[in-house]
Scaffold this motif. Structure first.
Motif, PDB file in Angstrom:
ATOM      1  N   ASP A 105      92.353 -63.517  25.753  1.00  0.00           N
ATOM      2  CA  ASP A 105      91.050 -63.392  25.095  1.00  0.00           C
ATOM      3  C   ASP A 105      91.038 -62.173  24.177  1.00  0.00           C
ATOM      4  OD1 ASP A 105      88.225 -64.070  24.769  1.00  0.00           O
ATOM      5  OD2 ASP A 105      87.870 -62.191  25.831  1.00  0.00           O
ATOM      6  N   CYS A 106      91.600 -61.089  24.673  1.00  0.00           N
ATOM      7  CA  CYS A 106      91.617 -59.855  23.885  1.00  0.00           C
ATOM      8  C   CYS A 106      92.482 -60.045  22.629  1.00  0.00           C
ATOM      9  CB  CYS A 106      92.157 -58.733  24.767  1.00  0.00           C
ATOM     10  SG  CYS A 106      92.252 -57.170  23.954  1.00  0.00           S
ATOM     11  N   LEU A 107      93.637 -60.681  22.796  1.00  0.00           N
ATOM     12  CA  LEU A 107      94.525 -60.867  21.644  1.00  0.00           C
ATOM     13  C   LEU A 107      93.876 -61.742  20.576  1.00  0.00           C
ATOM     14  CD1 LEU A 107      98.094 -61.282  23.206  1.00  0.00           C
ATOM     15  CD2 LEU A 107      97.112 -59.313  22.009  1.00  0.00           C
ATOM     16  N   ILE A 108      93.171 -62.775  21.039  1.00  0.00           N
ATOM     17  CA  ILE A 108      92.529 -63.662  20.056  1.00  0.00           C
ATOM     18  C   ILE A 108      91.454 -62.888  19.282  1.00  0.00           C
ATOM     19  CG2 ILE A 108      91.121 -65.759  19.753  1.00  0.00           C
ATOM     20  CD1 ILE A 108      92.693 -66.983  22.082  1.00  0.00           C
ATOM     21  N   ALA A 109      90.733 -62.008  19.989  1.00  0.00           N
ATOM     22  CA  ALA A 109      89.701 -61.216  19.312  1.00  0.00           C
ATOM     23  C   ALA A 109      90.338 -60.270  18.292  1.00  0.00           C
ATOM     24  CB  ALA A 109      88.900 -60.425  20.343  1.00  0.00           C
ATOM     25  N   ALA A 117      87.521 -67.561  24.722  1.00  0.00           N
ATOM     26  CA  ALA A 117      87.667 -67.334  23.286  1.00  0.00           C
ATOM     27  C   ALA A 117      86.693 -68.221  22.535  1.00  0.00           C
ATOM     28  CB  ALA A 117      89.099 -67.649  22.864  1.00  0.00           C
ATOM     29  N   GLY A 118      85.704 -67.590  21.938  1.00  0.00           N
ATOM     30  CA  GLY A 118      84.701 -68.383  21.222  1.00  0.00           C
ATOM     31  C   GLY A 118      84.204 -67.616  20.020  1.00  0.00           C
ATOM     32  N   ILE A 151      89.653 -50.184  27.599  1.00  0.00           N
ATOM     33  CA  ILE A 151      89.369 -49.488  28.867  1.00  0.00           C
ATOM     34  C   ILE A 151      88.314 -50.270  29.666  1.00  0.00           C
ATOM     35  CG2 ILE A 151      88.360 -47.390  29.872  1.00  0.00           C
ATOM     36  CD1 ILE A 151      89.624 -45.823  27.574  1.00  0.00           C
ATOM     37  N   VAL A 152      87.266 -50.702  28.972  1.00  0.00           N
ATOM     38  CA  VAL A 152      86.206 -51.455  29.655  1.00  0.00           C
ATOM     39  C   VAL A 152      86.756 -52.789  30.191  1.00  0.00           C
ATOM     40  CG1 VAL A 152      84.039 -52.681  29.304  1.00  0.00           C
ATOM     41  CG2 VAL A 152      84.320 -50.400  28.385  1.00  0.00           C
ATOM     42  N   LEU A 153      87.646 -53.369  29.402  1.00  0.00           N
ATOM     43  CA  LEU A 153      88.235 -54.642  29.828  1.00  0.00           C
ATOM     44  C   LEU A 153      89.004 -54.457  31.141  1.00  0.00           C
ATOM     45  CD1 LEU A 153      88.751 -57.577  28.865  1.00  0.00           C
ATOM     46  CD2 LEU A 153      90.863 -56.783  27.849  1.00  0.00           C
ATOM     47  N   ILE A 154      89.763 -53.358  31.207  1.00  0.00           N
ATOM     48  CA  ILE A 154      90.575 -53.133  32.403  1.00  0.00           C
ATOM     49  C   ILE A 154      89.697 -52.724  33.595  1.00  0.00           C
ATOM     50  CG2 ILE A 154      92.404 -51.686  33.400  1.00  0.00           C
ATOM     51  CD1 ILE A 154      93.560 -51.496  30.536  1.00  0.00           C
ATOM     52  N   LEU A 155      88.728 -51.838  33.324  1.00  0.00           N
ATOM     53  CA  LEU A 155      87.944 -51.294  34.442  1.00  0.00           C
ATOM     54  C   LEU A 155      86.797 -52.200  34.897  1.00  0.00           C
ATOM     55  CD1 LEU A 155      87.666 -47.492  33.669  1.00  0.00           C
ATOM     56  CD2 LEU A 155      89.219 -48.674  35.200  1.00  0.00           C
ATOM     57  N   PHE A 156      86.256 -52.994  33.955  1.00  0.00           N
ATOM     58  CA  PHE A 156      85.104 -53.833  34.303  1.00  0.00           C
ATOM     59  C   PHE A 156      85.428 -55.318  34.241  1.00  0.00           C
ATOM     60  CE2 PHE A 156      81.182 -51.218  34.032  1.00  0.00           C
ATOM     61  CZ  PHE A 156      81.823 -50.009  33.865  1.00  0.00           C
ATOM     62  N   GLY A 157      85.875 -55.703  33.047  1.00  0.00           N
ATOM     63  CA  GLY A 157      86.049 -57.126  32.790  1.00  0.00           C
ATOM     64  C   GLY A 157      87.029 -57.765  33.758  1.00  0.00           C
ATOM     65  N   LYS A 158      88.184 -57.152  33.871  1.00  0.00           N
ATOM     66  CA  LYS A 158      89.241 -57.749  34.687  1.00  0.00           C
ATOM     67  C   LYS A 158      88.816 -57.820  36.155  1.00  0.00           C
ATOM     68  CE  LYS A 158      93.697 -58.620  35.616  1.00  0.00           C
ATOM     69  NZ  LYS A 158      93.563 -58.445  37.057  1.00  0.00           N
ATOM     70  N   PRO A 159      88.303 -56.725  36.764  1.00  0.00           N
ATOM     71  CA  PRO A 159      87.897 -56.848  38.178  1.00  0.00           C
ATOM     72  C   PRO A 159      86.797 -57.895  38.402  1.00  0.00           C
ATOM     73  CG  PRO A 159      88.015 -54.546  37.551  1.00  0.00           C
ATOM     74  CD  PRO A 159      88.234 -55.331  36.302  1.00  0.00           C
TER      75      PRO A 159
END
Ligand code: PHE
Length: 498
Positions: free
Chosen positions: A261-265, A21-22, A47-55
Motif C-alpha cells: 500500500d505504501c509503495l503504491i502511494a 490501495a485506492g 513511522i506512523v505506518l510502522i507504529l500505528f498502522g501495522k499493529p
C-alpha cells in the motif's frame, strides 16, 4: 454452514492490497505529502505506518482469522458488549462507500470524456458547472444530476457483480483490478518523468522540510492518512481475513499489505508530481498552487495537464482515469463486502445473493444525496467528520478492546503461533498504551479545531447534519451494544489456540 475460503493466499493478498490501495493513494497521498513537508511527511508517514498502522492491521487480521467471523461477530467473541465496535466499523464503511462510489462515478464519466478531452481548456468550470452543476450554497440542494446518477447506478452494478458470489467473484475481479492500476501507474510514471520540468516536480514532492516534523498537524494528518489508506477500522480486513484458514501467517500478510500500500502511494506521488512539474513549466503556475488544490487535483488540475501532453493526450487521459477507476472499484466493493459479511454471519440462511442485492440497493439509495447539485458540499463534510472522528474512535476502541479486554499478550501469542516472524512484547505496549494515547490526543485536537472554526466555514446546520450526526450515530451504536449486550460469549470453539 461452512465458511467461505479464499482459493489461495495470493488472492487474499490481492484482495486486501486492492482494498487498501485506492483513491487515497493516488490522489490524497500526493497532495497531503506535498502540503505537509514533502520528504519529511514521508518520514512521518512511515513511522506512523510502522507504529500505528501495522499493529492495528495485525489486530484486524488476527481477529478475523482467529474468530472466523466478520466485524461484529469477531468483537462479540471477545465479549457480547463489544459487538458495537464492529457495528460502528461497518457503519463507517457504509457511510464512506455511499460517497466513495459517487467519486468512482465521476472517474467513470471522466474516462469517457477522456476520449475527446471534453473538458476543454477551462477544466475547473467544466468540473464544477458542467459535470456537477454545483449550487452556490449547501442550502440549494437543487436537482439530482441525472448523468452522475446513471454513472452511480453503473458503479453499484459493478460492485454487485463483483461481490455477488462472495469470495469467488471477488477473486475473479481482483486478479485484474489489483495489478492493472499498478501497471498503468508505471506507464504514467515513464511518461511523467520523461517530460520537461518533471525533476522540479519530484524535488518539490520529496524535498524534506524537517521543521514540519515538530508540527502536531503533520503527525495527525499522517495518522488519518494511514488509517484511511490501509482501510483500517472499517471491518474490511477483519472480514477478508475471516475467510482465511485459522493457521494463516498474520505477520507476513500484514507486512506485505502495508508495504504494498505504501509503495503504491509513493509511486502515485511520483506520477502526480513529475506531471505537475511539467504543467508548472508550461503554465507558469507554481507547483505548490497546483498540488494543494485538494480534491480538484484529479478532476481539475490533471485533466488540464493531460490536455497539455505533447503527444497522445487522449491515450494518457484514458490511462489515468482507468487507473483511478480500477483503484477505486476494489476499495469500494471491499467496503460493501464488510457489510455483507456481517449480515451473512447474522442471517446464515438467507441467500448471499439477496444480501448483496439489499446492501447494494441501500448503499445506492444513500449515495443519491451526493449526486444533487450541492452533493459535493455534503460529501466534503461527511468525509471530514468520518475520517477525523468516527474512524479514529473505532480504531481507538479496537485497540482498547484487544489490549485490555481480550489481552494484547493473548492475541500476540496467537499471532506468534501461526506466524513465521514473531512479534515481541513491545507490541503489547504499543497496543495497550501508546496507540490509544495518541488516538485520544488526536481526537481531542481534532475536536478543538472543529469547535473553534466550523469546518471550511460551512453553515452549522449542515455541519451538524452531515458531520456530527453520523459521528453521534457511530458513538450511539457502540454505547447501545455496550448497554444491551448481556450474554458473554466464551472463546471455546477453537481449542489449541489462545
Ligand atoms: N483505502 C482506500 C484508499 O486508499 C480507501 C478505503 C477506505 C477503501 C476504506 C475502503 C475502505 O482509497
Amino acid at each position: 454452514m461452512k465458511r467461505e475460503r479464499w482459493s489461495s493466499r495470493t488472492l487474499f493478498l490481492f484482495a486486501a492490497v486492492a482494498s487498501a490501495a485506492g483513491l487515497g493513494n493516488a490522489w490524497r497521498f500526493p497532495y497531503v505529502t506535498a502540503k505537509y513537508g514533502g520528504g519529511a511527511f514521508l518520514v512521518a508517514y512511515i513511522i506512523v505506518l510502522i507504529l500505528f498502522g501495522k499493529p492495528i492491521l495485525d489486530i484486524e487480521l488476527a481477529l478475523g482469522q482467529r474468530m472466523q467471523k466478520a466485524a461484529i461477530g469477531s468483537f462479540q467473541e471477545i465479549n457480547a458488549k463489544l459487538g458495537g465496535i464492529g457495528f460502528a466499523a461497518i457503519l463507517c464503511g457504509f457511510i464512506v462507500v455511499s460517497y466513495y462510489v459517487v467519486v468512482m462515478a465521476w472517474c467513470g464519466l471522466y474516462t469517457i470524456y477522456s476520449f475527446t478531452l471534453k473538458w476543454g481548456t477551462d477544466t475547473k468550470g467544466f468540473f464544477f458547472n458542467q459535470v456537477l452543476h454545483i449550487s452556490k450554497t449547501p442550502f440549494n440542494v437543487g436537482s439530482i444530476n441525472l448523468v452522475i446518477l446513471v454513472a452511480l447506478i453503473l458503479g453499484w452494478l459493478c460492485i454487485y457483480f463483483s461481490v455477488r458470489k462472495g469470495v469467488k467473484s471477488v477473486e475473479g475481479v481482483v486478479k485484474i483490478t489489483m495489478p492493472l492500476p499498478v501497471i498503468l501507474l508505471v506507464a504514467l510514471l515513464v511518461r511523467g518523468v520523461t517530460l520537461p520540468g518533471a525533476m522540479d516536480g519530484i524535488i518539490y514532492y520529496l524535498k524534506p522540510d524537517f521543521n514540519s516534523l515538530l508540527n502536531w498537524k503533520v503527525w495527525s494528518e499522517a495518522i488519518g492518512q494511514v488509517f484511511f489508506s490501509l482501510s483500517l477500522a472499517f471491518g474490511i480486513m477483519i472480514t477478508y481475513s475471516s475467510y482465511l484458514d485459522i493457521r494463516g501467517d498474520i505477520i507476513e500478510n500484514s507486512t506485505i499489505i502495508a508495504i504494498s500500500d505504501c509503495l503504491i502511494a509513493v509511486l502515485a506521488g511520483f506520477v502526480v508530481f513529475s506531471t505537475l512539474g511539467y504543467m508548472s513549466l508550461q503554465s507558469g503556475v507554481g507547483i505548490s498552487e497546483l498540488s494543494t488544490s485538494g480534491p480538484g487535483l484529479a478532476f481539475v488540475v490533471f485533466p488540464k495537464v493531460l490536455s497539455l501532453m505533447p503527444k497522445f493526450s487522449q491515450f494518457f487521459a484514458v490511462l489515468f482515469f482507468v487507473m483511478l477507476l480500477t483503484l477505486a472499484i476494489d476499495s469500494a466493493f471491499s467496503l460493501a463486502e464488510a457489510v455483507i459479511g456481517v449480515v451473512n454471519d447474522r442471517f446464515p440462511n438467507v441467500k448471499k445473493g439477496r444480501i448483496v442485492l439489499g446492501v447494494c440497493t441501500v448503499g445506492f439509495l444513500c449515495g443519491i444525496i451526493f449526486t444533487t447539485q450541492s452533493g459535493l458540499y455534503y460529501l466534503d463534510i461527511v468525509d471530514h467528520f468520518v475520517t477525523n472522528y468516527s474512524l479514529i474512535l473505532v480504531g481507538l476502541l479496537e485497540t482498547l478492546a484487544v489490549g485490555w479486554i481480550y489481552g494484547a499478550d493473548r492475541l500476540r501469542q496467537y499471532i506468534n503461533t501461526v506466524s513465521r516472524w514473531e512479534v515481541g512484547v513491545w507490541w503489547d505496549y504499543l497496543v495497550k498504551y501508546i496507540i490509544p494515547l495518541c488516538l485520544v490526543l488526536l481526537l481531542i485536537s481534532n475536536f478543538k479545531t472543529d469547535l473553534m472554526v466550523p469546518y471550511e466555514g460551512y453553515p452549522s446546520i449542515f455541519i451538524f447534519l452531515f458531520g456530527w450526526l453520523p459521528v453521534i450515530l457511530v458513538f450511539g451504536v457502540i454505547l447501545l451494544f455496550f448497554l444491551c449486550g448481556r450474554e458473554k460469549i466464551g472463546i471455546s470453539n477453537f481449542n489449541g489456540y489462545c
